[in-house]
Design a protein around this motif. Structure first.
Motif, mmCIF file in Angstrom:
data_model
loop_
_atom_site.group_PDB
_atom_site.id
_atom_site.type_symbol
_atom_site.label_atom_id
_atom_site.label_comp_id
_atom_site.label_asym_id
_atom_site.label_seq_id
_atom_site.Cartn_x
_atom_site.Cartn_y
_atom_site.Cartn_z
ATOM 1 N N GLY A 36 -4.246 8.608 -3.439
ATOM 2 C CA GLY A 36 -3.269 8.338 -2.399
ATOM 3 C C GLY A 36 -3.729 8.867 -1.059
ATOM 4 N N TYR A 37 -3.188 8.271 -0.006
ATOM 5 C CA TYR A 37 -3.484 8.687 1.363
ATOM 6 C C TYR A 37 -2.157 8.827 2.078
ATOM 7 N N GLY A 38 -1.941 9.936 2.752
ATOM 8 C CA GLY A 38 -0.690 10.142 3.462
ATOM 9 C C GLY A 38 -0.910 10.680 4.857
ATOM 10 N N ASP A 72 -3.773 2.223 -6.983
ATOM 11 C CA ASP A 72 -3.988 2.166 -8.428
ATOM 12 C C ASP A 72 -5.261 1.381 -8.682
ATOM 13 N N PHE A 73 -6.159 1.929 -9.490
ATOM 14 C CA PHE A 73 -7.429 1.284 -9.780
ATOM 15 C C PHE A 73 -7.385 0.619 -11.145
ATOM 16 N N PRO A 100 -3.731 -5.542 -1.954
ATOM 17 C CA PRO A 100 -4.965 -4.746 -1.969
ATOM 18 C C PRO A 100 -5.391 -4.309 -0.567
ATOM 19 N N LEU A 101 -5.766 -3.037 -0.465
ATOM 20 C CA LEU A 101 -6.315 -2.488 0.771
ATOM 21 C C LEU A 101 -7.642 -1.832 0.435
ATOM 22 N N LEU A 102 -8.662 -2.132 1.178
ATOM 23 C CA LEU A 102 -9.964 -1.531 0.941
ATOM 24 C C LEU A 102 -10.025 -0.166 1.614
ATOM 25 N N PRO A 103 -10.643 0.823 0.956
ATOM 26 C CA PRO A 103 -10.619 2.191 1.488
ATOM 27 C C PRO A 103 -11.162 2.338 2.908
ATOM 28 N N TYR A 104 -12.158 1.573 3.283
ATOM 29 C CA TYR A 104 -12.775 1.765 4.603
ATOM 30 C C TYR A 104 -12.370 0.697 5.608
#
Length: 83
Positions: free
Chosen positions: A52-54, A44-45, A8-12
């Motif tokens: 996604g972030y690229g 994936d939630f 898990p990675l948190l968005p901020y």
């Protein structure tokens, strides 16, 4: 190309990435070649959605580091749950 599950990675949350490039490749860049690194994170939630972030970075031999050339966020469709 490699694929990793980072958990898990948190968005901020602040993220730092290490990219290892062999010395022969770096020498080719110093003689006029190019090296790009592409990183893409797929999130994936639990409710069925995903995003996604690229980013694409290029090695700059004068700065001896990678420079970001492009970054993006993808929004994919979400699964709708009926109540």
């Amino acid at each position: 190309m490699d694929k990793f599950n980072l958990g898990p990675l948190l968005p901020y949350m602040e993220k730092r990435y290490w990219i290892f490039v062999d010395s022969a490749t770096i020498e080719r860049v110093k003689n006029g070649g190019q090296v790009f690194a592409v990183i893409y994170f797929l999130y994936d939630f639990a409710h069925g959605g995903r995003s996604g972030y690229g980013m694409i970075s290029e090695y700059d031999s004068k700065a001896n580091s990678f420079v970001h050339r492009d970054m993006w966020v993808d929004q994919e469709s979400t699964v709708k749950h009926s109540l």
